[in-house]
Design a protein around this motif. Structure first.
Motif, PDB file in Angstrom:
ATOM      1  N   ILE A   1       0.846  -1.207   0.000  1.00 55.77           N
ATOM      2  CA  ILE A   1       0.000   0.000   0.000  1.00 55.77           C
ATOM      3  C   ILE A   1       0.875   1.249   0.000  1.00 55.77           C
ATOM      4  CG2 ILE A   1      -1.577   1.376   1.427  1.00 55.77           C
ATOM      5  CD1 ILE A   1      -2.963  -1.213   2.206  1.00 55.77           C
ATOM      6  N   PHE A   2       1.933   1.238   0.810  1.00 54.95           N
ATOM      7  CA  PHE A   2       2.839   2.388   0.858  1.00 54.95           C
ATOM      8  C   PHE A   2       3.451   2.656  -0.511  1.00 54.95           C
ATOM      9  CE2 PHE A   2       7.279   3.773   1.164  1.00 54.95           C
ATOM     10  CZ  PHE A   2       7.100   5.018   1.746  1.00 54.95           C
ATOM     11  N   HIS A   3       3.967   1.619  -1.141  1.00 57.71           N
ATOM     12  CA  HIS A   3       4.655   1.823  -2.415  1.00 57.71           C
ATOM     13  C   HIS A   3       3.681   2.135  -3.551  1.00 57.71           C
ATOM     14  CE1 HIS A   3       7.947  -0.226  -0.191  1.00 57.71           C
ATOM     15  NE2 HIS A   3       8.707   0.544  -0.943  1.00 57.71           N
ATOM     16  N   VAL A   4       2.494   1.522  -3.520  1.00 56.75           N
ATOM     17  CA  VAL A   4       1.492   1.859  -4.535  1.00 56.75           C
ATOM     18  C   VAL A   4       1.028   3.303  -4.369  1.00 56.75           C
ATOM     19  CG1 VAL A   4      -0.846   1.361  -5.336  1.00 56.75           C
ATOM     20  CG2 VAL A   4       0.734  -0.511  -4.905  1.00 56.75           C
ATOM     21  N   ALA A   5       0.851   3.720  -3.112  1.00 58.72           N
ATOM     22  CA  ALA A   5       0.455   5.110  -2.858  1.00 58.72           C
ATOM     23  C   ALA A   5       1.558   6.069  -3.289  1.00 58.72           C
ATOM     24  CB  ALA A   5       0.126   5.303  -1.379  1.00 58.72           C
ATOM     25  N   LEU A   6       2.811   5.684  -3.055  1.00 59.28           N
ATOM     26  CA  LEU A   6       3.927   6.516  -3.508  1.00 59.28           C
ATOM     27  C   LEU A   6       3.935   6.620  -5.030  1.00 59.28           C
ATOM     28  CD1 LEU A   6       6.546   8.077  -3.009  1.00 59.28           C
ATOM     29  CD2 LEU A   6       7.755   5.884  -2.960  1.00 59.28           C
TER      30      LEU A   6
ATOM     31  N   LEU B   1      -3.928  13.740  -4.016  1.00 55.48           N
ATOM     32  CA  LEU B   1      -2.604  13.656  -3.403  1.00 55.48           C
ATOM     33  C   LEU B   1      -2.697  13.520  -1.889  1.00 55.48           C
ATOM     34  CD1 LEU B   1      -0.396  16.179  -5.405  1.00 55.48           C
ATOM     35  CD2 LEU B   1       0.073  13.762  -5.021  1.00 55.48           C
ATOM     36  N   LEU B   2      -3.661  14.212  -1.296  1.00 51.26           N
ATOM     37  CA  LEU B   2      -3.863  14.071   0.148  1.00 51.26           C
ATOM     38  C   LEU B   2      -4.246  12.637   0.495  1.00 51.26           C
ATOM     39  CD1 LEU B   2      -4.121  15.266   2.992  1.00 51.26           C
ATOM     40  CD2 LEU B   2      -6.473  15.916   2.417  1.00 51.26           C
ATOM     41  N   PHE B   3      -5.137  12.055  -0.290  1.00 49.16           N
ATOM     42  CA  PHE B   3      -5.534  10.664  -0.062  1.00 49.16           C
ATOM     43  C   PHE B   3      -4.333   9.739  -0.214  1.00 49.16           C
ATOM     44  CE2 PHE B   3      -7.043   6.564  -1.686  1.00 49.16           C
ATOM     45  CZ  PHE B   3      -7.913   6.196  -0.672  1.00 49.16           C
ATOM     46  N   ALA B   4      -3.501   9.976  -1.229  1.00 45.29           N
ATOM     47  CA  ALA B   4      -2.305   9.145  -1.429  1.00 45.29           C
ATOM     48  C   ALA B   4      -1.341   9.289  -0.256  1.00 45.29           C
ATOM     49  CB  ALA B   4      -1.615   9.524  -2.739  1.00 45.29           C
ATOM     50  N   ALA B   5      -1.200  10.514   0.267  1.00 46.90           N
ATOM     51  CA  ALA B   5      -0.308  10.727   1.416  1.00 46.90           C
ATOM     52  C   ALA B   5      -0.815   9.986   2.645  1.00 46.90           C
ATOM     53  CB  ALA B   5      -0.179  12.225   1.695  1.00 46.90           C
TER      54      ALA B   5
END
Length: 517
Positions: free
Chosen positions: A168-173, A436-440
């Motif tokens: 999830i971290f890397h996909v969000a990044l 971008l806020l959601f991704a962060a």
């Protein structure tokens, strides 16, 4: 050549390379926070260049005043993007397979595992297996199997969400990188200097600098319809040492209706880091300065009143420079051009040299150099902050305080009437900001999960009583294995063993199953 290419590709898509590129990207972004950036505040960049000379020009050649638009930053960005895609796709596939697989069968010798234990139970194997599954709870994925001789085994595993959080971290990044790129295409930025009492509309022609993304420049997205009708008041507050404390701009704005008419005026206060948000746009307060006001008696006897924006040449003391251009009769060479400086808190250095000791306004001085001739000899647009002196002749100079007048030849007089503040505002539009806020948030959640969740495996082998001795107990063997190094698994396993032992009944002579209440 193919072998070298394959080896380079494997290196590029490794997680180690992705981490190195992520570190380089963060390192490359540091100058963007330490140095003024031209897309955000070109005025500060110009002042920095004037102050630092050759060093400032060297940094400019490296692209450090537009870090996020430079070729070297884009190269790191693109390599990181490719590396993340290359290493995430196989990892997601492997994780999906791991989630679909059942926990592995129990090893033959559980006592050879890093953690193991054994105890007796008066329960039948199936009954104890049911009690053990309830004790472990839903956090464990449990599979019950049967072996020859009535032996029952439990294979339990937990911590799958550790890898899920990591992914999830890397996909969000990766999503954030894509969103930033998309935002650059559909975004636009406009910068404008607004003097107190004036305003502007959100239109490319209203801005001093207009930087649209490719899609905005091609007309796929247009500026939101609104106007800042007036900068009603600008207030700058400083500490006793001259450090800025608070900048505040009181504005009146209105939205443009669909029929082209202006909506009702609305009052609002803009401060640093608290922009005005309108129709997906954000109006930021970037900087401020001074606009001196003068009255000029021209050679022909006419009187002209003017105020001009002066740009700070010393960011700490706001010593500012600018120019006035007063048009006389056409072709009479009676234009008046005035270059000068504005010292908010003047300090006399001797020989008529004035500087500023602080950014606060305290009995300011306007230093002027007056020229006569033709201020625009070629008729082309030119800078409003300086003069083209090719067709001008200097006729005098003076240092004036508010209300003072200096007299020049040909009846020319210049009076320093006062000053008004100006504020530099930036209108920014980025349609991906919410995403971008959601991704962060997803990156933070995924990182917390990957760091806090621990991968564990546990096996139980429940061996029934010996047929020749119906009073013998059921033997429960337990073995455990930590799939991650975080945490103290020895202590955790000891607690699990105590809980599993606690649900076992005490064997009574001649009885196989008599559960203790």
């Amino acid at each position: 050549m193919i072998r070298i290419a394959r080896k380079a590709w494997r290196r590029l898509i490794s997680m180690r390379t992705a981490l190195v590129l992520l570190f380089l990207l963060a390192l490359a972004a540091v100058p963007g926070s330490l140095l003024p950036q031209r897309p955000l505040n070109p005025t500060k960049v110009d002042a920095y260049l004037r102050t630092h000379g050759a060093w400032g020009r060297f940094l400019d050649r490296l692209g450090l005043y537009d870090v996020f638009g430079s070729a070297w930053f884009a190269a790191i960005y693109l390599l990181l993007f490719v590396s993340l895609v290359g290493c995430l796709v196989p990892r997601i596939r492997q994780h999906a397979k791991a989630m679909a697989r059942k926990p592995l069968p129990a090893p033959k010798n559980l006592d050879r595992l890093p953690e193991s234990g054994r105890f007796d139970s008066g329960d039948a194997p199936v009954a104890y297996a049911s009690a053990a599954r309830a004790t472990l709870g839903r956090r464990w994925r449990i599979v019950q199997r049967e072996e020859p001789g009535g032996v029952v085994t439990l294979s339990a595993e937990k911590g799958y969400s550790r890898e899920t959080g990591n992914l999830i971290f890397h996909v969000a990044l990766l999503s954030a990188l894509i969103l930033i790129a998309v935002g650059r295409l559909f975004s636009y930025q406009g910068s404008v200097i607004v003097q107190q009492g004036q305003g502007f509309c959100n239109s490319p022609t209203s801005y001093d600098a207009w930087r649209p993304g490719r899609m905005a420049a091609d007309g796929h997205i247009g500026p939101a319809p609104f106007c800042i009708d007036s900068l009603d008041k600008f207030t700058a507050t400083y500490t006793d040492t001259g450090e800025p404390s608070k900048f505040k701009a009181d504005v009146t704005y209105s939205k443009v209706r669909s029929d082209g008419t202006d909506g009702p005026p609305i009052k609002h206060t803009i401060t640093v880091n608290h922009p005005l948000r309108l129709s997906g746009d954000r109006v930021y307060l970037i900087g401020h300065g001074f606009a001196p006001q003068i009255t000029v008696r021209m050679p022909d006897g006419s009187v002209q009143h003017d105020q001009a924006t002066f740009i700070p040449s010393q960011p700490t003391t706001l010593l500012s420079e600018g120019a006035f251009q007063e048009q006389g009769k056409p072709d009479a060479k009676q234009d008046i051009g005035i270059e000068g400086f504005f010292a908010p808190t003047p300090q006399d250095m001797g020989n008529g040299v004035i500087t500023s000791s602080a950014p606060q306004v305290d009995n300011p001085v306007l230093g002027i150099f007056v020229y006569q001739g033709t201020v625009n000899p070629n008729g082309q647009p030119q800078s409003v902050f300086s003069l083209n002196k090719s067709k001008l002749t200097q006729i005098g100079q003076a240092n004036l305080r508010i209300g003072q007048t200096t007299r020049m030849p040909n009846g020319v007089t210049v009076t320093f009437d006062g000053w008004v503040p100006w504020a530099s505002m930036q209108v920014s539009h980025d349609p991906t900001q919410g995403y971008l806020l959601f991704a962060a948030v997803a990156m933070v959640v995924g990182l917390i999960g990957s760091l806090s969740i621990r991968r564990r495996r546990l096996w139980l082998r429940i061996t029934p009583a010996v047929a020749e001795n119906q009073g013998s107990p059921t033997v429960v063997s337990v073995g455990g294995l930590a799939r991650s190094d975080s945490g103290n698994f020895t202590t955790e396993f000891a607690g699990l063993l105590d809980r599993l032992r606690g649900v076992a009944t005490v064997a009574e002579p001649g009885l196989v199953s008599a559960r203790k209440e």
